[in-house]
Design a protein around this motif. Structure first.
Motif, PDB file in Angstrom:
ATOM      1  N   PRO A 285       3.008  10.475   0.675  1.00 59.74           N
ATOM      2  CA  PRO A 285       2.621   9.512  -0.873  1.00 59.74           C
ATOM      3  C   PRO A 285       3.074   9.333  -1.759  1.00 59.74           C
ATOM      4  O   PRO A 285       3.234   9.076  -2.692  1.00 59.74           O
ATOM      5  N   ARG A 286       4.768  10.457  -1.222  1.00 61.90           N
ATOM      6  CA  ARG A 286       6.196   9.920  -2.323  1.00 61.90           C
ATOM      7  C   ARG A 286       6.666   8.379  -1.801  1.00 61.90           C
ATOM      8  O   ARG A 286       7.041   7.943  -2.539  1.00 61.90           O
ATOM      9  N   LEU A 287       5.905   7.900  -0.673  1.00 57.45           N
ATOM     10  CA  LEU A 287       6.018   5.972  -1.101  1.00 57.45           C
ATOM     11  C   LEU A 287       5.046   5.220  -0.644  1.00 57.45           C
ATOM     12  O   LEU A 287       4.531   5.654  -0.456  1.00 57.45           O
ATOM     13  N   LEU A 288       5.360   4.348  -0.814  1.00 51.19           N
ATOM     14  CA  LEU A 288       4.617   2.856  -1.320  1.00 51.19           C
ATOM     15  C   LEU A 288       5.424   1.725  -0.295  1.00 51.19           C
ATOM     16  O   LEU A 288       7.023   1.941  -0.965  1.00 51.19           O
TER      17      LEU A 288
ATOM     18  N   HIS B  66       1.049  -1.253   0.224  1.00 46.42           N
ATOM     19  CA  HIS B  66      -0.036  -0.028  -0.215  1.00 46.42           C
ATOM     20  C   HIS B  66       0.971   0.947   0.650  1.00 46.42           C
ATOM     21  O   HIS B  66       2.171   1.210   0.696  1.00 46.42           O
ATOM     22  N   ALA B  67       0.567   2.537   0.079  1.00 46.01           N
ATOM     23  CA  ALA B  67       0.792   4.385  -0.672  1.00 46.01           C
ATOM     24  C   ALA B  67       0.303   5.067   0.966  1.00 46.01           C
ATOM     25  O   ALA B  67      -0.886   4.926   1.229  1.00 46.01           O
ATOM     26  N   GLY B  68       1.312   6.026   0.585  1.00 50.41           N
ATOM     27  CA  GLY B  68       0.834   6.658   1.838  1.00 50.41           C
ATOM     28  C   GLY B  68      -0.504   7.859   1.032  1.00 50.41           C
ATOM     29  O   GLY B  68       0.049   7.216  -0.028  1.00 50.41           O
TER      30      GLY B  68
ATOM     31  N   VAL C  30      17.035   8.739   6.474  1.00 50.05           N
ATOM     32  CA  VAL C  30      16.369   7.663   7.085  1.00 50.05           C
ATOM     33  C   VAL C  30      17.441   7.052   7.745  1.00 50.05           C
ATOM     34  O   VAL C  30      17.221   6.360   8.747  1.00 50.05           O
ATOM     35  N   SER C  31      18.717   7.372   7.674  1.00 48.81           N
ATOM     36  CA  SER C  31      20.106   6.862   8.375  1.00 48.81           C
ATOM     37  C   SER C  31      19.849   7.028   9.697  1.00 48.81           C
ATOM     38  O   SER C  31      21.071   6.368  11.224  1.00 48.81           O
ATOM     39  N   ASP C  32      19.288   8.320  10.163  1.00 53.43           N
ATOM     40  CA  ASP C  32      19.745   8.638  11.415  1.00 53.43           C
ATOM     41  C   ASP C  32      18.692   8.116  12.571  1.00 53.43           C
ATOM     42  O   ASP C  32      19.383   7.207  13.815  1.00 53.43           O
ATOM     43  N   SER C  33      18.283   7.343  12.130  1.00 54.35           N
ATOM     44  CA  SER C  33      17.162   6.110  12.854  1.00 54.35           C
ATOM     45  C   SER C  33      15.816   5.452  11.458  1.00 54.35           C
ATOM     46  O   SER C  33      15.461   5.656  11.422  1.00 54.35           O
ATOM     47  N   TYR C  34      16.756   3.856  11.352  1.00 52.08           N
ATOM     48  CA  TYR C  34      16.016   3.449  11.254  1.00 52.08           C
ATOM     49  C   TYR C  34      14.328   2.952  10.630  1.00 52.08           C
ATOM     50  O   TYR C  34      13.648   2.765  10.626  1.00 52.08           O
ATOM     51  N   GLU C  35      14.474   2.478  12.660  1.00 56.14           N
ATOM     52  CA  GLU C  35      13.114   2.168  13.430  1.00 56.14           C
ATOM     53  C   GLU C  35      12.308   3.393  13.235  1.00 56.14           C
ATOM     54  O   GLU C  35      11.252   3.025  12.619  1.00 56.14           O
ATOM     55  N   ARG C  36      12.655   4.785  13.791  1.00 57.54           N
ATOM     56  CA  ARG C  36      12.087   5.521  13.061  1.00 57.54           C
ATOM     57  C   ARG C  36      11.404   6.010  11.781  1.00 57.54           C
ATOM     58  O   ARG C  36      10.061   6.030  11.914  1.00 57.54           O
ATOM     59  N   TRP C  37      12.288   6.095  11.034  1.00 54.83           N
ATOM     60  CA  TRP C  37      11.826   6.511  10.253  1.00 54.83           C
ATOM     61  C   TRP C  37      10.542   5.369   9.608  1.00 54.83           C
ATOM     62  O   TRP C  37       9.465   5.927   9.340  1.00 54.83           O
ATOM     63  N   SER C  38      11.268   4.218   9.627  1.00 54.96           N
ATOM     64  CA  SER C  38       9.890   2.787   9.461  1.00 54.96           C
ATOM     65  C   SER C  38       8.667   3.474  10.210  1.00 54.96           C
ATOM     66  O   SER C  38       7.965   2.071   9.024  1.00 54.96           O
ATOM     67  N   GLY C  39       8.679   3.691  11.022  1.00 54.42           N
ATOM     68  CA  GLY C  39       7.319   3.484  11.766  1.00 54.42           C
ATOM     69  C   GLY C  39       6.604   4.888  11.748  1.00 54.42           C
ATOM     70  O   GLY C  39       5.175   5.148  12.125  1.00 54.42           O
ATOM     71  N   ALA C  40       7.239   5.761  10.230  1.00 54.06           N
ATOM     72  CA  ALA C  40       6.913   6.891  10.439  1.00 54.06           C
ATOM     73  C   ALA C  40       6.675   7.705   8.814  1.00 54.06           C
ATOM     74  O   ALA C  40       5.688   8.130   8.738  1.00 54.06           O
ATOM     75  N   ALA C  41       8.102   7.642   8.376  1.00 58.45           N
ATOM     76  CA  ALA C  41       7.540   7.937   6.544  1.00 58.45           C
ATOM     77  C   ALA C  41       6.175   7.230   6.220  1.00 58.45           C
ATOM     78  O   ALA C  41       5.866   8.171   4.774  1.00 58.45           O
ATOM     79  N   PHE C  42       6.215   5.994   6.110  1.00 64.10           N
ATOM     80  CA  PHE C  42       5.303   5.278   4.447  1.00 64.10           C
ATOM     81  C   PHE C  42       4.359   5.855   4.667  1.00 64.10           C
ATOM     82  O   PHE C  42       3.058   6.411   4.002  1.00 64.10           O
TER      83      PHE C  42
END
Length: 354
Positions: free
Chosen positions: A285-288, A257-259, A270-282
């Protein structure tokens, strides 16, 4: 002064009213996922509303299988639970309805909560998600591409058994219901990393690689990785490590699914914290993203597609990462009912940490 985002969460998402019993479950301070200020903002908003609040601190559990008994007992005695803790997200696809009504906050800090991501009327995105789900379910075909070479296709969700959605409320509401991948095939261009899905946490949680990498799949199964030899080797080893460690189906591609929230924005990279990025960035709409590695939702490794064009029955509803709700049946009416969200779609946030 009440925080508009906190009020949006409590009133428009959780449905909190005066004298309701609200339980807030939060992670112990210092873990670096949620900040401390967001809890304070939500507590102040609950006080203004007149709710009776209980606060429960929980540890971070890398691989939970069920709600801790003491938390579950408190949830059952509350009218609504709000999670500022990863365990709510980790168990989102489990059958947790017996614990009562609950919402997980995907705004991870006070800045996100008070931004357009947190303050845009939650009810508008409930309606938009419903309209998108209907459009995608009824579609004859869905075709997805991206500037880096992604190209996959399949039928609308209605031509296969629809997936059950998560057993929680999401705030902000930022994705449509996942589409099963069993009848999809094609190629996904990956953006320089593989990362977990927020289901179970393992080390290393993310894989960074050098060079180009794409993955081909057919009827919901990985067929091969392609690209630079080093990137292919690293990806295959990472998949084997996660699948072996957790005892899951390595090559299963579950769903995607997509944003849908143009206010979603990530500061830093993203490399600052992959855990936080994967929990918030999705939610942008630029991300599927796909759920892979494991024959269940959400799997344990996600594929992220940047700036997708999603064409539904020849209608480019997403164009290079821009969602155009006016092309969704009923979308114009939603924009008219909630005029505060129209400017967000006209000038969407572009910062996704990449």
């Amino acid at each position: 002064m009440i925080d508009k985002g906190a009020a949006n969460l409590l009133a428009n998402c959780a449905g909190i009213r005066k004298r309701d019993r609200l339980l807030i479950v939060h992670e112990e301070p210092g873990l670096g996922y949620y900040d401390d200020e967001i809890l304070c903002a939500i507590l102040r908003a609950a006080q203004v509303i007149g709710a009776h609040v209980t606060v429960k601190q929980v540890p971070f559990i890398p691989r939970p299988t069920e709600m801790p008994a003491d938390v579950g007992a408190l949830m059952q005695s509350a009218d609504q639970t709000v999670f500022l803790a990863r365990i709510g997200d980790q168990l989102r696809f489990c059958d947790i309805a017996s614990y009562g009504r609950m919402a997980v906050c995907y705004a991870l800090d006070a800045e996100m909560l008070s931004s357009p991501y947190g303050t845009a009327d939650h009810r508008a995105f409930i309606e938009l998600k419903t309209a998108l789900n209907r459009m995608l379910a009824n579609a004859r075909s869905v075709h997805v591409t991206c500037p880096c070479g992604t190209d996959f296709h399949g039928p609308g969700a209605g031509t296969a058994k629809p997936l059950a959605d998560v057993g929680i409320k999401r705030f902000p509401l930022s994705v449509f219901t996942p589409i099963p991948a069993a009848r999809y095939s094609g190629k996904v261009a990956l953006p320089g990393f593989l990362v977990g899905t927020g289901s179970m946490y393992y080390e290393p949680y993310a894989l960074e690689y050098e060079g180009a990498l794409s993955v081909s799949f057919e009827a919901g199964r990985i067929t091969r990785f392609q690209g630079s030899a080093a990137a292919v080797r690293a990806a295959e080893q990472h998949y084997q490590m996660v699948a072996s460690r957790l005892g899951i189906d390595r090559d299963f591609v579950h769903s995607w699914h997509a944003g849908i929230h143009p206010g979603c924005e990530i500061s830093g990279v993203v490399s600052d914290s992959y855990e936080r990025w994967s929990g918030a960035a999705f939610g942008n709409p630029r991300l599927l993203h796909f759920h892979t590695c494991g024959a269940y939702a959400p799997g344990e490794i996600s594929w992220n597609v940047v700036d997708p064009t999603i064409t539904v029955d020849d209608i480019p509803v997403w164009q290079d990462g821009v969602l155009r709700p006016q092309l969704v049946p009923g979308g114009e009416e939603i924009l008219a009912r909630y005029p505060d969200i129209a400017p967000l779609f006209d000038a969407p946030k572009r910062n996704i940490g990449l």
